[in-house]
Design an enzyme around this catalytic site. Structure first.
Site, PDB file in Angstrom:
ATOM      1  N   GLY A  38       0.816  -1.224   0.000  1.00  0.00           N
ATOM      2  CA  GLY A  38       0.000   0.000   0.000  1.00  0.00           C
ATOM      3  C   GLY A  38       0.841   1.263   0.000  1.00  0.00           C
ATOM      4  O   GLY A  38       0.549   2.226  -0.721  1.00  0.00           O
ATOM      5  N   CYS A  39       1.890   1.262   0.791  1.00  0.00           N
ATOM      6  CA  CYS A  39       2.756   2.445   0.883  1.00  0.00           C
ATOM      7  C   CYS A  39       3.558   2.641  -0.402  1.00  0.00           C
ATOM      8  O   CYS A  39       3.803   3.776  -0.822  1.00  0.00           O
ATOM      9  CB  CYS A  39       3.677   2.338   2.087  1.00  0.00           C
ATOM     10  N   THR A  40       3.943   1.553  -1.034  1.00  0.00           N
ATOM     11  CA  THR A  40       4.650   1.648  -2.310  1.00  0.00           C
ATOM     12  C   THR A  40       3.721   2.208  -3.373  1.00  0.00           C
ATOM     13  O   THR A  40       4.098   3.130  -4.113  1.00  0.00           O
ATOM     14  CB  THR A  40       5.180   0.266  -2.731  1.00  0.00           C
ATOM     15  N   ALA A  43       3.316   5.943  -2.765  1.00  0.00           N
ATOM     16  CA  ALA A  43       4.511   6.713  -3.127  1.00  0.00           C
ATOM     17  C   ALA A  43       4.650   6.833  -4.645  1.00  0.00           C
ATOM     18  O   ALA A  43       4.977   7.908  -5.161  1.00  0.00           O
ATOM     19  CB  ALA A  43       5.755   6.062  -2.529  1.00  0.00           C
TER      20      ALA A  43
END
Length: 152
Positions: A38-40, A43
């Site tokens: 999710g964070c990738t 970003a």
């Protein structure tokens, strides 16, 4: 009002004042952890929209509790060109009140709630988006920022 004189550590390892990271507007986003799906995705979406935000005078900065070393690996792996703040002591996290109790696989822990904030050059929060979902947040974020910046 956010303290722009607060010193933060960016991915280069340099301590800088938060206010020195931008001149007009700052879109500061908090995310749980580098190198997770999710964070990738989040970003990469910010990276794809970076030029559009820059054209509005709005700089993007990401914040997590990860180390400088991990931030650098994250940036290199995904070609991220915006600054990442290593908030290992959770100072910014607490200032923006993004820490909350979470649970995964039956265990509870204190973690970052995915959130974004638009700041003006004086440190006033123009808009906050809390507990956001990556895909739906990015769909509307740029248009909302455009409206907010034009309203001023």
């Amino acid at each position: 009002m956010i303290d722009l004189n607060q010193e933060v550590i960016i991915d280069s390892g340099q301590p800088v004042k938060l206010g020195a990271l931008y001149s007009d507007k700052l879109l500061i986003y908090f995310y749980p952890k580098d190198m997770t799906s999710g964070c990738t995705k989040q970003a990469v979406l910010f990276q794809e929209q970076q030029e559009r935000f820059n054209s509005l005078g709005c700089k993007i900065v990401g914040v997590s509790r990860d180390s400088i070393k991990r931030h650098n690996k994250f940036k290199q792996t995904y070609g991220l060109t915006f600054d990442l703040i290593a908030d290992t002591q959770e100072q910014l996290c607490h200032q923006f009140k993004v820490m909350a109790e979470k649970s995964m696989y039956g265990k509870t822990y204190l973690g970052i709630v995915r959130s974004s904030f638009l700041l003006d050059k004086k440190g006033a929060i123009l808009k906050e988006w809390r507990n956001v979902k990556v895909a739906s947040h990015m769909v509307s974020l740029l248009s909302e920022v455009k409206v907010l910046i034009n309203v001023e």
